[in-house]
Design an enzyme around this catalytic site. Sequence first.
Site, PDB file in Angstrom:
ATOM      1  N   SER A 154       0.846  -1.192   0.000  1.00 49.31           N
ATOM      2  CA  SER A 154       0.000   0.000   0.000  1.00 49.31           C
ATOM      3  C   SER A 154       0.879   1.239   0.000  1.00 49.31           C
ATOM      4  CB  SER A 154      -0.897   0.008   1.236  1.00 49.31           C
ATOM      5  OG  SER A 154      -1.528   1.258   1.388  1.00 49.31           O
ATOM      6  N   TYR A 167      -1.262  -0.745  10.466  1.00 45.72           N
ATOM      7  CA  TYR A 167      -1.361  -1.214   9.078  1.00 45.72           C
ATOM      8  C   TYR A 167      -0.161  -0.713   8.275  1.00 45.72           C
ATOM      9  CZ  TYR A 167      -3.237  -1.537   4.297  1.00 45.72           C
ATOM     10  OH  TYR A 167      -3.420  -1.815   2.962  1.00 45.72           O
TER      11      TYR A 167
END
Length: 220
Positions: A154, A167
């Site tokens: 990501s 995350y």
Amino acid sequence: MAETELGCRDQRWSLKGRTALVTGGTRGIGYAIVEELAGFGARVHICSRNEKELKERTEEWKSKGFDVSFSVCDLTSRAQREKLIDTVSSVFDGKLNILVNNAATVRLKNCLNYNMEDYSTITTTNLESPYHLCQLSHPLLKASGNGSIVFISSIAGEVALPMISLYAATKGAINQLTKNLACEWAQDNIRANTVSPSGTRTSVMQESVLPHLSVTHALS
């Protein structure tokens, strides 16, 4: 998929005869990856915790002429990860060309509000699981003679975004893991690459993430 579209794909390049494992392949980015791989002729195995979704997606793909099989698997369980790769080895006769580590989870919280249960779930799903799957898959990837690992990371692993510190930390670790595996396993003809999307407007994103974010760019 229309026959003409398949014909067009065949003219570009083909994955016929290749095998692939995609984690979290029933929804979002994972679903699209399965569509592409199978559309180019690969035999694909997917996994998810949701057996109902697995059966529905597999039937959908079979109606399109795609070769897709599945396993019900909770990737936070080491034993179930081992069982998954045993199944993949059996289905694909001991060889795997492509491993796509796509499955991940996120919980939106300020750093001070994360607890140990959050930490365990996020790090196990996003880092421990793909790391272990790579270890387990190595013999199959090597046996194929042309192995490829793709991590779905990501943009959050590169830049700071609010409410996703855990995350983001796991995605940063995945980016570094990719580099190390690319170096270590090149001698076995296994490539390792990372794809780091920014905000991707999938059904998963719209249902569980976007309503809670006040920034214009969300995580993948």
